[in-house]
Design an enzyme around this catalytic site. Structure first.
Site, PDB file in Angstrom:
ATOM      1  N   LYS A  49       0.851  -1.214   0.000  1.00  0.00           N
ATOM      2  CA  LYS A  49       0.000   0.000   0.000  1.00  0.00           C
ATOM      3  C   LYS A  49       0.873   1.245   0.000  1.00  0.00           C
ATOM      4  CE  LYS A  49      -1.674   1.593   4.044  1.00  0.00           C
ATOM      5  NZ  LYS A  49      -1.372   3.005   4.359  1.00  0.00           N
ATOM      6  N   ASN A  50       1.914   1.254   0.839  1.00  0.00           N
ATOM      7  CA  ASN A  50       2.716   2.466   1.011  1.00  0.00           C
ATOM      8  C   ASN A  50       3.745   2.693  -0.087  1.00  0.00           C
ATOM      9  OD1 ASN A  50       1.168   3.044   3.190  1.00  0.00           O
ATOM     10  ND2 ASN A  50       2.682   2.467   4.720  1.00  0.00           N
TER      11      ASN A  50
ATOM     12  N   ARG B 153      -4.692  10.732   4.315  1.00  0.00           N
ATOM     13  CA  ARG B 153      -3.603  11.710   4.479  1.00  0.00           C
ATOM     14  C   ARG B 153      -2.564  11.593   3.376  1.00  0.00           C
ATOM     15  NH1 ARG B 153      -2.073  13.716   8.078  1.00  0.00           N
ATOM     16  NH2 ARG B 153       0.100  13.302   7.605  1.00  0.00           N
TER      17      ARG B 153
ATOM     18  N   CYS C  20      -4.903  12.455  12.585  1.00  0.00           N
ATOM     19  CA  CYS C  20      -5.612  11.176  12.506  1.00  0.00           C
ATOM     20  C   CYS C  20      -5.483  10.532  13.883  1.00  0.00           C
ATOM     21  CB  CYS C  20      -5.035  10.284  11.403  1.00  0.00           C
ATOM     22  SG  CYS C  20      -3.458   9.575  11.832  1.00  0.00           S
TER      23      CYS C  20
ATOM     24  N   ARG D  16       0.232  14.429  12.891  1.00  0.00           N
ATOM     25  CA  ARG D  16       0.700  14.187  11.515  1.00  0.00           C
ATOM     26  C   ARG D  16       0.888  15.491  10.726  1.00  0.00           C
ATOM     27  NH1 ARG D  16      -0.929   8.923  10.220  1.00  0.00           N
ATOM     28  NH2 ARG D  16       0.617   8.959   8.572  1.00  0.00           N
ATOM     29  N   PRO D  17       1.664  16.456  11.201  1.00  0.00           N
ATOM     30  CA  PRO D  17       1.845  17.693  10.438  1.00  0.00           C
ATOM     31  C   PRO D  17       2.594  17.434   9.125  1.00  0.00           C
ATOM     32  CG  PRO D  17       3.320  17.632  12.320  1.00  0.00           C
ATOM     33  CD  PRO D  17       2.445  16.437  12.440  1.00  0.00           C
ATOM     34  N   VAL D  18       2.531  18.406   8.210  1.00  0.00           N
ATOM     35  CA  VAL D  18       3.248  18.277   6.934  1.00  0.00           C
ATOM     36  C   VAL D  18       4.202  19.459   6.748  1.00  0.00           C
ATOM     37  CG1 VAL D  18       1.561  16.824   5.744  1.00  0.00           C
ATOM     38  CG2 VAL D  18       1.276  19.332   5.739  1.00  0.00           C
ATOM     39  N   ASP D  19       4.618  20.043   7.876  1.00  0.00           N
ATOM     40  CA  ASP D  19       5.497  21.217   7.813  1.00  0.00           C
ATOM     41  C   ASP D  19       6.817  20.931   7.106  1.00  0.00           C
ATOM     42  OD1 ASP D  19       5.768  19.563  10.214  1.00  0.00           O
ATOM     43  OD2 ASP D  19       7.441  20.868  10.703  1.00  0.00           O
ATOM     44  N   GLN D  20       7.317  19.711   7.240  1.00  0.00           N
ATOM     45  CA  GLN D  20       8.602  19.378   6.586  1.00  0.00           C
ATOM     46  C   GLN D  20       8.447  19.301   5.072  1.00  0.00           C
ATOM     47  OE1 GLN D  20      11.531  19.139   8.521  1.00  0.00           O
ATOM     48  NE2 GLN D  20      10.047  19.983   9.980  1.00  0.00           N
TER      49      GLN D  20
ATOM     50  N   ASP E  79       4.689   0.532  12.038  1.00  0.00           N
ATOM     51  CA  ASP E  79       3.477  -0.066  11.468  1.00  0.00           C
ATOM     52  C   ASP E  79       3.293  -1.525  11.877  1.00  0.00           C
ATOM     53  OD1 ASP E  79       3.530   1.697   8.273  1.00  0.00           O
ATOM     54  OD2 ASP E  79       3.023   2.304  10.307  1.00  0.00           O
TER      55      ASP E  79
ATOM     56  N   ILE F 167       7.842   6.847  17.127  1.00  0.00           N
ATOM     57  CA  ILE F 167       7.548   7.626  15.918  1.00  0.00           C
ATOM     58  C   ILE F 167       6.302   8.484  16.093  1.00  0.00           C
ATOM     59  CG2 ILE F 167       7.000   7.476  13.444  1.00  0.00           C
ATOM     60  CD1 ILE F 167       9.838   6.557  14.005  1.00  0.00           C
TER      61      ILE F 167
ATOM     62  N   ARG G 133      -8.838  -0.245   4.656  1.00  0.00           N
ATOM     63  CA  ARG G 133      -8.009   0.803   4.039  1.00  0.00           C
ATOM     64  C   ARG G 133      -6.654   0.246   3.627  1.00  0.00           C
ATOM     65  NH1 ARG G 133      -7.368   6.322   7.038  1.00  0.00           N
ATOM     66  NH2 ARG G 133      -5.965   6.414   5.259  1.00  0.00           N
TER      67      ARG G 133
HETATM   68  C1  EPZ Z   1       4.351   6.953   6.408  1.00  0.00           C
HETATM   69  O1  EPZ Z   1       3.575   7.988   6.970  1.00  0.00           O
HETATM   70  C2  EPZ Z   1       3.416   5.756   6.269  1.00  0.00           C
HETATM   71  N1  EPZ Z   1       2.315   6.097   5.360  1.00  0.00           N
HETATM   72  C3  EPZ Z   1       2.870   5.372   7.646  1.00  0.00           C
HETATM   73  O2  EPZ Z   1       2.091   4.191   7.465  1.00  0.00           O
HETATM   74  C4  EPZ Z   1       4.047   5.046   8.561  1.00  0.00           C
HETATM   75  O3  EPZ Z   1       3.568   4.755   9.847  1.00  0.00           O
HETATM   76  C5  EPZ Z   1       5.012   6.248   8.621  1.00  0.00           C
HETATM   77  O4  EPZ Z   1       5.427   6.597   7.287  1.00  0.00           O
HETATM   78  C6  EPZ Z   1       6.256   5.957   9.453  1.00  0.00           C
HETATM   79  O5  EPZ Z   1       6.931   4.846   8.908  1.00  0.00           O
HETATM   80  C7  EPZ Z   1       2.551   6.072   4.027  1.00  0.00           C
HETATM   81  O6  EPZ Z   1       3.643   5.788   3.565  1.00  0.00           O
HETATM   82  C8  EPZ Z   1       1.378   6.403   3.146  1.00  0.00           C
HETATM   83  P1  EPZ Z   1       6.425  10.275   8.496  1.00  0.00           P
HETATM   84  P2  EPZ Z   1       4.182   9.495   7.004  1.00  0.00           P
HETATM   85  O7  EPZ Z   1       6.333  11.528   7.709  1.00  0.00           O
HETATM   86  O8  EPZ Z   1       5.071   9.706   5.839  1.00  0.00           O
HETATM   87  C9  EPZ Z   1       6.486  13.619  11.900  1.00  0.00           C
HETATM   88  C10 EPZ Z   1       0.234   2.787   7.751  1.00  0.00           C
HETATM   89  O9  EPZ Z   1      -0.214   2.231   8.760  1.00  0.00           O
HETATM   90  N2  EPZ Z   1       6.384  14.581  10.786  1.00  0.00           N
HETATM   91  O10 EPZ Z   1       7.554   9.351   8.243  1.00  0.00           O
HETATM   92  O11 EPZ Z   1       3.044  10.416   7.188  1.00  0.00           O
HETATM   93  C11 EPZ Z   1       5.253  12.721  12.015  1.00  0.00           C
HETATM   94  O12 EPZ Z   1       4.244  13.360  12.768  1.00  0.00           O
HETATM   95  C12 EPZ Z   1       0.689   4.232   7.815  1.00  0.00           C
HETATM   96  O13 EPZ Z   1       0.362   2.235   6.622  1.00  0.00           O
HETATM   97  C13 EPZ Z   1       6.323  15.949  11.071  1.00  0.00           C
HETATM   98  O14 EPZ Z   1       6.335  16.368  12.233  1.00  0.00           O
HETATM   99  O15 EPZ Z   1       5.056   9.460   8.322  1.00  0.00           O
HETATM  100  C14 EPZ Z   1       5.812  11.490  12.687  1.00  0.00           C
HETATM  101  O16 EPZ Z   1       5.887  11.726  14.079  1.00  0.00           O
HETATM  102  C15 EPZ Z   1       0.420   4.845   9.189  1.00  0.00           C
HETATM  103  N3  EPZ Z   1       6.230  16.831  10.039  1.00  0.00           N
HETATM  104  C16 EPZ Z   1       7.225  11.389  12.113  1.00  0.00           C
HETATM  105  O17 EPZ Z   1       7.543  12.700  11.616  1.00  0.00           O
HETATM  106  C17 EPZ Z   1       6.211  16.424   8.724  1.00  0.00           C
HETATM  107  O18 EPZ Z   1       6.149  17.298   7.818  1.00  0.00           O
HETATM  108  C18 EPZ Z   1       7.362  10.384  10.970  1.00  0.00           C
HETATM  109  O19 EPZ Z   1       6.318  10.652  10.043  1.00  0.00           O
HETATM  110  C19 EPZ Z   1       6.277  15.047   8.450  1.00  0.00           C
HETATM  111  C20 EPZ Z   1       6.370  14.136   9.491  1.00  0.00           C
END
Ligand code: EPZ
Length: 422
Positions: A22-23, A95, A119, A124-128, A310, A332, A402
């Site tokens: 999926k990912n 998301r 969620c 889950r911010p997207v600031d980065q 995960d 995480i 999902r």
């Molecule tokens: C991906 O989510 C996966 N989703 C998630 O899988 C997975 O749990 C996660 O990576 C960690 O491995 C997909 O690939 C679609 P991150 P993602 O950005 O990219 C923080 C599942 O069950 N962060 O690696 O959204 C964030 O809050 C799902 O299949 C910021 O603060 O995760 C987290 O604490 C759930 N700002 C950490 O970083 C940002 O701009 C890692 O998040 C981005 C992230």
């Protein structure tokens, strides 16, 4: 609202085929936006999040069709995209829609993408994502819940170091940098196999990428990308495979997973061997045998290649019926213990203190009605139900749908007594 009815106590035996990841599918569907040529993907899992992403791309004007009824081959044609937008109605249900931001900016010079919002497992911010794309020259405003992004001319290559490792952030940057002017260096890139699979698809489309699979990825931007010459087969889903491994470790049995990649599951396999499972990799199959009650295993989640967040809920379910006690640390996400209260309803002994949970195993769980709260939490409740006395009903399994393709059919094929009820 669908539910799963499980009558526990039966071991799992036989063979199960693991679907495409999926990912990896979600970013790779978005990668099709980077070219006007039709992109063909194979081994695409037919699950809800992929259907949502297809709806999102069609909403932009792209043509997206399964090659045939029940097929896992998807043909995407972004030559017909007219509106580079990802509206709130769709983004709020998934998301990962944020993955449209980078490719839309790179190909069309503009993008309007709804903020995903939080969620169950965290804010889950997207600031980065925003910071990195701004470093590449994008002008980005956030207004009325939308990310409004545009760039005059082309994105420019940049050196990007994010505050923390981000999987979809890395994927957005890969797709944006592929068409940017000059060189982009991702200094602390995510190393997940799904990131690597996306990079391999982009390279087949003409991108110039090196270092994928390590923490430092270098991309030389090109003017145009084309469709891969052959359909790109999506990498097998290591989290689905890990989920089935945990199900056997908890319920017992002897199962072969077809199409799984052992080299993507080192940390999970190590922990399950520590718990007493016998696991062998033969060709593209993983064979797990479990004939005793598992031994409790402590672990902490971290970025790949360490133990994946995960898989945290699923290995917690194994610990619920293990001999001894184990400490679990979730590093995480800030709220990824939502499954604990539901596992306790099934008779588990779990103490949570902040980001740490201590599980003391019991001989048998006892079936009850429980409620899924998020995707991997629902998988852990199914695993617990498989080894609970009596009947377990897992409610709100739209969460499960999902991220898993025909989970109950696959488990029934292994001898589980499980059915979907209304
Ligand atoms: C991906 O989510 C996966 N989703 C998630 O899988 C997975 O749990 C996660 O990576 C960690 O491995 C997909 O690939 C679609 P991150 P993602 O950005 O990219 C923080 C599942 O069950 N962060 O690696 O959204 C964030 O809050 C799902 O299949 C910021 O603060 O995760 C987290 O604490 C759930 N700002 C950490 O970083 C940002 O701009 C890692 O998040 C981005 C992230």
């Amino acid at each position: 609202m669908d539910k799963l009815l499980i009558r526990g106590g039966k071991p799992l035996n036989g063979t199960v085929t693991i679907s495409g990841a999926k990912n990896a599918a979600l970013p790779e569907l978005c990668a099709a936006l980077l070219t006007a040529e039709p992109v063909v993907l194979d081994n695409v899992p037919r699950l809800q999040d992929v259907q949502t992403m297809i709806k999102l791309l069609r909403n932009m004007g792209a043509g997206v069709e399964w090659q045939a009824e029940g097929s896992h081959r998807l043909v995407l044609n972004a030559g017909t995209v007219t509106s580079p937008e990802a509206p709130y109605e769709l983004v709020k249900t998934m998301r990962a829609s944020i993955l449209a931001l980078g490719p839309l900016l790179a190909r069309f010079g503009e993008a309007t993408v709804s903020l995903p919002g939080g969620c169950a497992i965290g804010s889950r911010p997207v600031d980065q994502h925003i910071k990195g794309l701004q470093a590449m020259g994008a002008e980005i405003r956030v207004e009325h819940g939308y990310i409004l992004a545009k760039v005059n001319g082309r994105l420019k290559g940049a050196r990007i170091t994010t505050d923390m490792i981000t999987v979809t952030g890395t994927e957005n940057f890969l797709m944006a940098a592929a068409l940017a002017e000059g060189e982009t260096v991702l200094e602390n890139a995510a190393q997940e196999p799904e990131v690597t699979d996306l990079a391999e698809l982009l390279i087949k489309m003409g991108a110039k990428i090196s270092g994928h699979g390590t923490s430092r990825i270098v991309i030389q931007g090109v003017d145009r990308l084309h469709a891969p010459v052959q359909p790109h087969p999506i990498v097998p889903d290591r989290i689905e495979a890990g989920t089935f491994l945990c199900a056997v470790a908890a319920a017992g049995g002897d199962v072969a997973l077809v199409g799984s990649r052992a080299d993507h599951l080192d940390a999970v396999i190590d922990k399950l061997r520590e718990a007493g499972a016998s696991i062998n990799a033969i060709n593209n199959q993983l064979r797990i045998t479990m004939s005793t009650r598992p031994v409790a295993v402590g672990f902490r989640t971290s970025e790949y290649p360490a133990f994946p967040t995960d898989m945290q809920a699923q290995l917690m379910a194994v610990n619920c019926v293990a001999q001894g006690a184990a400490k679990i640390s979730e590093t995480i996400f800030e709220n990824r213990f939502m499954h604990v209260n539901e596992l306790v309803r099934l008779g588990a002994h779990i103490e949570v203190d902040g980001h740490t949970a201590v599980v003391t195993g019991v001989e048998r769980l006892s079936g009850a009605t429980v409620m899924a709260t998020d995707l991997r939490a629902s998988a852990s409740l199914v695993i617990a139900g498989l080894c609970a006395d009596g009947e377990t009903v897992v409610d709100r399994i739209y969460h499960l749908d999902r991220g898993y393709e025909q989970m109950e059919a696959k488990l029934r094929g292994l001898g589980a007594d499980i059915e979907r009820i209304k």
